[in-house]
Motif scaffolding. Sequence first.
Motif, short mmCIF file in Angstrom:
data_model
loop_
_atom_site.label_atom_id
_atom_site.label_comp_id
_atom_site.label_asym_id
_atom_site.label_seq_id
_atom_site.Cartn_x
_atom_site.Cartn_y
_atom_site.Cartn_z
N GLU A 36 -1.37 0.14 5.85
CA GLU A 36 -1.22 -0.14 4.49
C GLU A 36 -0.06 -1.44 4.61
OE1 GLU A 36 -0.17 3.61 2.98
OE2 GLU A 36 -2.39 4.06 2.44
N ALA A 221 -3.88 -0.28 -2.16
CA ALA A 221 -3.52 0.34 -0.83
C ALA A 221 -3.83 1.65 -0.66
CB ALA A 221 -1.82 0.14 -0.88
N SER A 346 2.53 -1.33 -3.14
CA SER A 346 2.01 -1.09 -2.12
C SER A 346 2.77 -0.68 -0.97
CB SER A 346 1.21 -2.23 -1.31
OG SER A 346 2.03 -3.44 -1.18
#
Length: 387
Positions: A36, A221, A346
Motif C-alpha cells: 500500500e 489504498a 493512504s
Amino acid sequence: MILSTLMAFASISTDVYLPALPAMGAALHASDGAVELTISGYLVGFSLGQLLWGPIGDRYGRRLPIAVGLALFAIGAAGCALSTSAPMLIGWRALQAVGACASVVLARAMVRDLYTGHRAAQMMSTLMTVMAVAPLVGPSLGSLIMYVASWRAIFWTLVGVGLATLVALNWLPETLPHERRNPTPLGRALRGYGELLTDRRVLGYAGAGGFFYGAMFAYIAGTPFAYITYYHVPPPHYGLLFGGGIVGIMVTNQINSRIVKRFGSDRLLKAGTLCAAVAGVVLGLNAKTAWGGLSGLVIPLFLFLSATGFIVANSIAGALARAPGRAGAVSALVGSIHYGTGIIGSALVGLFADGTPWPMAAIIAAMSVGSLLCALLFLPAVTGKPT
C-alpha cells in the motif's frame, strides 16, 4: 480530449494496478502495508513535484514542461516493471509521479488560461467527466492484463500510454503566450507560495479539496484489501464495484457543470462536502459494527465518491480565480495540498491495517469531516445570486 488525458494521469497511474496489489505483495514477498506504501510513495512525488512544475509552467509555457514530465513518467513506469523489491518499486513510483504531475498541474492551468468564473468550473467539470473514463476502465483493464500476463505488464502498458500521450502533445496548442508569462526567477516564485498561503480563501478551497483527497486515497489504498481479501470479491468484480463509484463521479460532474452558473461554485462546494461527511460517518459506523456486510461499505462509499463532482472542480476553480496571473503556481499549490493530504490518508491505511475495513472507513470519515469544516470555516457565507 488531450487535456482530459493529461488530467487523468494521476488516475491512470494508480487505478489500473489496484487489482494487482495482492499479487504484487506475494511476488515481492512484501506485506499488505508495504504494498500500500507504493501508493503513498507515488503521492509524495506527485505532491512535491507539482510545486516545481507550476512556476516552470508560468515562466516557460505549458507544452514543454508537460513533454518533459511525460518522458519522466514513461521512465518511472519502466522502472516499476523491472522492480524486484517493494522499496525499489516505491522509488520508481515516486519518479513516475514527478513526471505525471506536470501533466495534471499544467492542464488545470491551461483551463484557467482560457476560462474564468463559473465557466472555468463548468469546463473543469466537463474535463473531469471525460477523464473519469480512466478510473472507470482502469481496474478492469488491470484485471484483464493480470489474467493474460502479470502485474509487470501493467507498468509496461503505462509506458506505452505515456509515450502515446507525448506524441499527441503535438496537436495541443500553447495557451500561455510569451507576453503573459511570468519572468520571476524560479527561486523567488517558489518562495511566493508562502504569500498564497496567507489568502484565507485559497486555504479554504485547498483544504476542502485536500481533506477530500485524503479520504479518496484512503479508499483507493484500502478497498482492494477490504473487498478482495476481507470479503473475497473476485478481482474482476472489484473492478465493477470500483467502476460504479466512477459512474457516480461522472454523473455529479455533469450535474455540476449544468447548475454551477445558477447556484454558484461555493454553494455547490459546501453542499458536496456536507454529503461526503455524512456518507463518511455512516461508512465508519457500518465498518465498526459490520452492519450490512459488503453492502454496508459499497453504498456509503458510492455516495461519498459521488460528492467528488461538487467538490474537486469547484475547489480548484475557486482557488485559481484568486490569482489569475499565477495560474500555474496556484494550481501547483492546490494540487500539492490535495495530494499531500492524500499521502497521509493512504499512509494511515497502510500503517493501521489490521485485516478489516475499519481503518480505511475511520480515515475516510475523519477526512470527510475535515473537508466540510474547511469549506464552512474558511470560505464566506454565500448570499444572493452567483456572479
